[in-house]
Write a protein that holds these residues in place. Sequence first.
Motif, PDB file in Angstrom:
ATOM      1  N   GLN A  51       4.369  32.250 -23.370  1.00  0.00           N
ATOM      2  CA  GLN A  51       5.139  31.695 -22.245  1.00  0.00           C
ATOM      3  C   GLN A  51       4.236  30.907 -21.309  1.00  0.00           C
ATOM      4  OE1 GLN A  51       7.157  35.098 -20.303  1.00  0.00           O
ATOM      5  NE2 GLN A  51       8.978  33.835 -20.544  1.00  0.00           N
ATOM      6  N   HIS A  52       3.118  31.526 -20.968  1.00  0.00           N
ATOM      7  CA  HIS A  52       2.189  30.889 -20.041  1.00  0.00           C
ATOM      8  C   HIS A  52       1.678  29.567 -20.618  1.00  0.00           C
ATOM      9  CE1 HIS A  52      -0.476  30.906 -16.580  1.00  0.00           C
ATOM     10  NE2 HIS A  52      -1.491  30.615 -17.373  1.00  0.00           N
ATOM     11  N   GLU A  53       1.343  29.581 -21.899  1.00  0.00           N
ATOM     12  CA  GLU A  53       0.846  28.357 -22.533  1.00  0.00           C
ATOM     13  C   GLU A  53       1.904  27.255 -22.554  1.00  0.00           C
ATOM     14  OE1 GLU A  53      -2.389  30.484 -25.541  1.00  0.00           O
ATOM     15  OE2 GLU A  53      -0.838  29.148 -26.357  1.00  0.00           O
ATOM     16  N   LEU A  54       3.157  27.660 -22.751  1.00  0.00           N
ATOM     17  CA  LEU A  54       4.232  26.667 -22.717  1.00  0.00           C
ATOM     18  C   LEU A  54       4.269  25.957 -21.372  1.00  0.00           C
ATOM     19  CD1 LEU A  54       7.356  28.293 -24.409  1.00  0.00           C
ATOM     20  CD2 LEU A  54       6.441  26.027 -24.891  1.00  0.00           C
ATOM     21  N   LEU A  55       4.089  26.739 -20.296  1.00  0.00           N
ATOM     22  CA  LEU A  55       4.134  26.161 -18.950  1.00  0.00           C
ATOM     23  C   LEU A  55       2.901  25.323 -18.643  1.00  0.00           C
ATOM     24  CD1 LEU A  55       5.532  28.947 -16.588  1.00  0.00           C
ATOM     25  CD2 LEU A  55       6.652  26.855 -17.356  1.00  0.00           C
ATOM     26  N   THR A  56       1.741  25.811 -19.062  1.00  0.00           N
ATOM     27  CA  THR A  56       0.497  25.183 -18.624  1.00  0.00           C
ATOM     28  C   THR A  56      -0.012  24.124 -19.595  1.00  0.00           C
ATOM     29  OG1 THR A  56      -0.778  26.952 -19.662  1.00  0.00           O
ATOM     30  CG2 THR A  56      -0.220  27.230 -17.333  1.00  0.00           C
ATOM     31  N   ALA A  57       0.650  23.981 -20.737  1.00  0.00           N
ATOM     32  CA  ALA A  57       0.214  22.954 -21.697  1.00  0.00           C
ATOM     33  C   ALA A  57       0.242  21.582 -21.013  1.00  0.00           C
ATOM     34  CB  ALA A  57       1.129  22.950 -22.911  1.00  0.00           C
ATOM     35  N   PRO A  58      -0.748  20.728 -21.309  1.00  0.00           N
ATOM     36  CA  PRO A  58      -0.778  19.394 -20.698  1.00  0.00           C
ATOM     37  C   PRO A  58       0.544  18.639 -20.902  1.00  0.00           C
ATOM     38  CG  PRO A  58      -2.759  19.783 -22.010  1.00  0.00           C
ATOM     39  CD  PRO A  58      -1.873  20.960 -22.230  1.00  0.00           C
ATOM     40  N   GLU A  59       1.181  18.819 -22.055  1.00  0.00           N
ATOM     41  CA  GLU A  59       2.454  18.128 -22.315  1.00  0.00           C
ATOM     42  C   GLU A  59       3.488  18.431 -21.237  1.00  0.00           C
ATOM     43  OE1 GLU A  59       0.545  19.801 -24.412  1.00  0.00           O
ATOM     44  OE2 GLU A  59       1.313  19.691 -26.475  1.00  0.00           O
ATOM     45  N   THR A  60       3.500  19.671 -20.756  1.00  0.00           N
ATOM     46  CA  THR A  60       4.507  20.028 -19.748  1.00  0.00           C
ATOM     47  C   THR A  60       4.286  19.231 -18.468  1.00  0.00           C
ATOM     48  OG1 THR A  60       4.604  22.236 -20.698  1.00  0.00           O
ATOM     49  CG2 THR A  60       5.581  21.957 -18.521  1.00  0.00           C
ATOM     50  N   GLY A  61       3.019  19.186 -18.038  1.00  0.00           N
ATOM     51  CA  GLY A  61       2.707  18.393 -16.845  1.00  0.00           C
ATOM     52  C   GLY A  61       3.037  16.922 -17.059  1.00  0.00           C
ATOM     53  N   ASP A  62       2.680  16.415 -18.235  1.00  0.00           N
ATOM     54  CA  ASP A  62       2.959  14.996 -18.528  1.00  0.00           C
ATOM     55  C   ASP A  62       4.462  14.725 -18.500  1.00  0.00           C
ATOM     56  OD1 ASP A  62       0.271  14.754 -18.877  1.00  0.00           O
ATOM     57  OD2 ASP A  62       0.331  14.685 -21.080  1.00  0.00           O
ATOM     58  N   LEU A  63       5.223  15.626 -19.115  1.00  0.00           N
ATOM     59  CA  LEU A  63       6.680  15.427 -19.157  1.00  0.00           C
ATOM     60  C   LEU A  63       7.288  15.495 -17.763  1.00  0.00           C
ATOM     61  CD1 LEU A  63       7.540  17.504 -22.365  1.00  0.00           C
ATOM     62  CD2 LEU A  63       7.903  15.039 -22.066  1.00  0.00           C
ATOM     63  N   LEU A  64       6.759  16.404 -16.935  1.00  0.00           N
ATOM     64  CA  LEU A  64       7.274  16.499 -15.562  1.00  0.00           C
ATOM     65  C   LEU A  64       6.979  15.206 -14.800  1.00  0.00           C
ATOM     66  CD1 LEU A  64       6.364  20.205 -14.708  1.00  0.00           C
ATOM     67  CD2 LEU A  64       8.671  19.222 -14.749  1.00  0.00           C
ATOM     68  N   ALA A  65       5.772  14.689 -14.976  1.00  0.00           N
ATOM     69  CA  ALA A  65       5.418  13.427 -14.311  1.00  0.00           C
ATOM     70  C   ALA A  65       6.308  12.302 -14.832  1.00  0.00           C
ATOM     71  CB  ALA A  65       3.947  13.115 -14.558  1.00  0.00           C
ATOM     72  N   GLN A  66       6.481  12.288 -16.151  1.00  0.00           N
ATOM     73  CA  GLN A  66       7.302  11.258 -16.785  1.00  0.00           C
ATOM     74  C   GLN A  66       8.750  11.324 -16.287  1.00  0.00           C
ATOM     75  OE1 GLN A  66       5.983   8.983 -19.011  1.00  0.00           O
ATOM     76  NE2 GLN A  66       7.976   7.975 -18.730  1.00  0.00           N
ATOM     77  N   ALA A  67       9.280  12.552 -16.217  1.00  0.00           N
ATOM     78  CA  ALA A  67      10.668  12.728 -15.770  1.00  0.00           C
ATOM     79  C   ALA A  67      10.834  12.244 -14.336  1.00  0.00           C
ATOM     80  CB  ALA A  67      11.090  14.187 -15.893  1.00  0.00           C
TER      81      ALA A  67
END
Lengths: 497, 497
Positions: A51-67
């Motif tokens: 769960q933690h890795e899902l949240l902290t993975a760079p992709e998550t941050g990138d997708l949030l920025a992208q969104a």
Amino acid sequence: MSAYQQLQQRFKRHGCLEDALAVLHWDTATNMPSGGAEVRSEQSAELEVMQHELLTAPETGDLLAQAAEDGEQLDAWQVSNLREMQRLWRHATAVPADLVDALSRASQRCEMIWREARPASNYAQVQPALQEVLDLTRDKARAKADALGCSLYDSLLDQYEPGGSSAQIDGIFDDLAGFLPDVLPQVLERQAREPAPHQPQGPFPVDRQEALGRRLMKTLGFDFNHGRLDQSLHPFCGGVPDDLRLTTRYDETDFVSSLMGILHETGHALYERGLPVDWRHQPVGQARGMALHESQSLMVEMQACRGDAFLSYLAPLLAETFGGPAEVWQSENLARIYRHVEPGFIRVDADEVTYPAHVILRYRLEKALIEGDMELGELPAAWNAGMKDLLGIEPPEDRLGCLQDIHWYAGEWGYFPTYTLGAMIAAQLFDAARRENPQVETHLAQGDFSPLMGWLRQNVHAWGSFMDTSDLVQRVTGRPLDAEVFKTHLRQRYVET
Amino acid sequence: MSAYQQLQQRFKRHGCLEDALAVLHWDTATNMPSGGAEVRSEQSAELEVMQHELLTAPETGDLLAQAAEDGEQLDAWQVSNLREMQRLWRHATAVPADLVDALSRASQRCEMIWREARPASNYAQVQPALQEVLDLTRDKARAKADALGCSLYDSLLDQYEPGGSSAQIDGIFDDLAGFLPDVLPQVLERQAREPAPHQPQGPFPVDRQEALGRRLMKTLGFDFNHGRLDQSLHPFCGGVPDDLRLTTRYDETDFVSSLMGILHETGHALYERGLPVDWRHQPVGQARGMALHESQSLMVEMQACRGDAFLSYLAPLLAETFGGPAEVWQSENLARIYRHVEPGFIRVDADEVTYPAHVILRYRLEKALIEGDMELGELPAAWNAGMKDLLGIEPPEDRLGCLQDIHWYAGEWGYFPTYTLGAMIAAQLFDAARRENPQVETHLAQGDFSPLMGWLRQNVHAWGSFMDTSDLVQRVTGRPLDAEVFKTHLRQRYVET
């Protein structure tokens, strides 16, 4: 797929892991044989890391920025969902992994020492371990405060009460702290004028307690096609909205604690059950913080089930279930038992009137400790002085004082105020519901919870995490969250009737 | 970390997801309220996708290639572990995701139609859906056969029986198929000379059946600190090696099926319990295929518990548990009941002697269908002809013929032979154990399973997936896996005594 859609997929996975963890947790408490404990810890830890890795993975941050950049046309729920994703992401990414790990180990160690120190009333034994927990918790708070742009204490509070602030709580709790020493003598004086209650005599067989508990759960609207009732050492409401797992424990010498426990947990369960179906496994579909959650259990246990209307419904049921002398089961007698007020040292045994004092004390102390305004060496004395101020009694030993609750020793700082915020929200919501529809209260005398629950589902449950608790309270009750309605409730129930 | 170490980490995660799925599966069968089914499917599906992604992620392939190149000094267990990782990876990556998905949907659809077609005995109703399943299964087999370098059928067999081959099975099953029509008349003739058994008269209260079941589980060596017994519609052994979850169902008119079911599942459980502790959550630490698994349940149920020694121990226990006329509970009478032989149409009701005929028939038919040597339109007639050949009886309708088992309709092709391979391995292992230590059998008369279980743990369980089943059988029994010992066992038990 758009960035937002990809995020929904990631968070669905996060939510499914959360579900699996909920089932594992319930199983651990109800079914697991002792020899399964070690591997169960491994399983749960691995799922939590995922769960933690899902949240902290760079992709998550990138997708949030992208969104955020995309400017995609999102509807209001999607916007809220995205905001909640960001909140979870900020919390998860704020704290370095080695600090999370160190705090988890320190908390486990401290909790183990506390389990020995509490019965021995030996604060000095646990103070060094608690210091380590506090130091690391302050490091965590500093990291989160930077990420969230708030004070140390508020950054911890935000974990349990999103959008909560100590500025708001200070105002409300100061009001309440001024009120309690004033009203408590009046409550006790009135109580002293009443006849002493007839105490029901046990034993109260477990099977009858359980049958009654199930019957009342159904009365409240609990659907056994979507949940269960089992036994565990520490009662809780677990599971998932479509499959809720309640637990209780039974004591054959005392049916009140189990019964009230079941009603309390059913309040939590009905909240979960009413969360928005379309947003299962998404952040916006989750319950909005611990204060609102507690408000739903206290709504049932305190506002509805300790009120005269419901007690008049309950009285003949209890007589039928347990038999014995009729005077015991008169609703006036039950009211004297269930609404008995007595200042005491132990929070979990406290009545509705004195409970807030316990919480206010803990809130003030933990805030001072986190903000660096107090040292751990001063805690026992400060605790005892606070009890004297608020309730007029002083614990003779730390076992009955600052050692009684697990929270701090297990690393849970910032949680305590949600108990009393919940009590105030419950009062405010119940008042608003009654004003809108008088049947909300009157129908409780027939065991009909549907007006109350219908109102709650529509006005509270179905909103999930769409808005912050304060906004929801303002919107639904027409006034800001404060202590006024709760104070009126206490006066009406404990002084004026 | 070396590539191998990183792989161990990935596969640990895979194993923890497997554990969580096992608990969810058990919970679904035992506790879940009906309204939880939909979200449970979502949870399980998401966890399975995560498992699949772990295996098929490019990193996994890269790490496997790297580990092969590294030439890191690995010990024998690590080498086997790596080989098993490769096997899992090959199976997972061989089949394109859209084919996996299409097959899963087709199987679900077909299974639903089958649930109506079976009671209606309407093969034509399900044949088109089955055709779709078969076509997609053949596509899958083609993909796997390419990756594994084997025949279509063997690529499916390898999913359940790693390293298994139809060439080997053909030889063994042909031998057995030649033996059965010869021995069956002798068995029936001998049986006809015996007095008819006294049938125990029920009802057999569930609580007594359950108490006896638990008692016998303990006798077998089941440790209730590491497992449970519960009820479910379809009995199974689930959970994880340190926390085994057995289930059974009770019928108050018939205690035999539940009792034998418990003994059977306990055999499975003791295998899991004995798997190598140091390799939990690693591929090499898992049970070695379905044939060996079935051998452990049949070892208990058939070899040990239907033998004279154990029946002499069981007889007074049954008398004590259920009461009634003494002649019913004599071990000779029990033997006549538990070892009654009668050719019938239904596999799951078959006795030890005729069971292999059911399996051989299914094996031959599914191999022909997968290899393209037969069409689905020919199935009912081929089935009935096969039954006539092997057991001398012909099903009057497809409900009692090719519609009876769920396997093909649910997409499970290549599974059937493991049942009878298991029966033969059980006979071969039991024979070897007795030769090494006569107490293995004699002590069963005192309800002492420790010599047998000690031997199995050391020679079978503790090896996990270290080697293929055939190698293990050869190594432990000193002879290749074949039908000889099983044939001798049948002759001794059913003809010569």
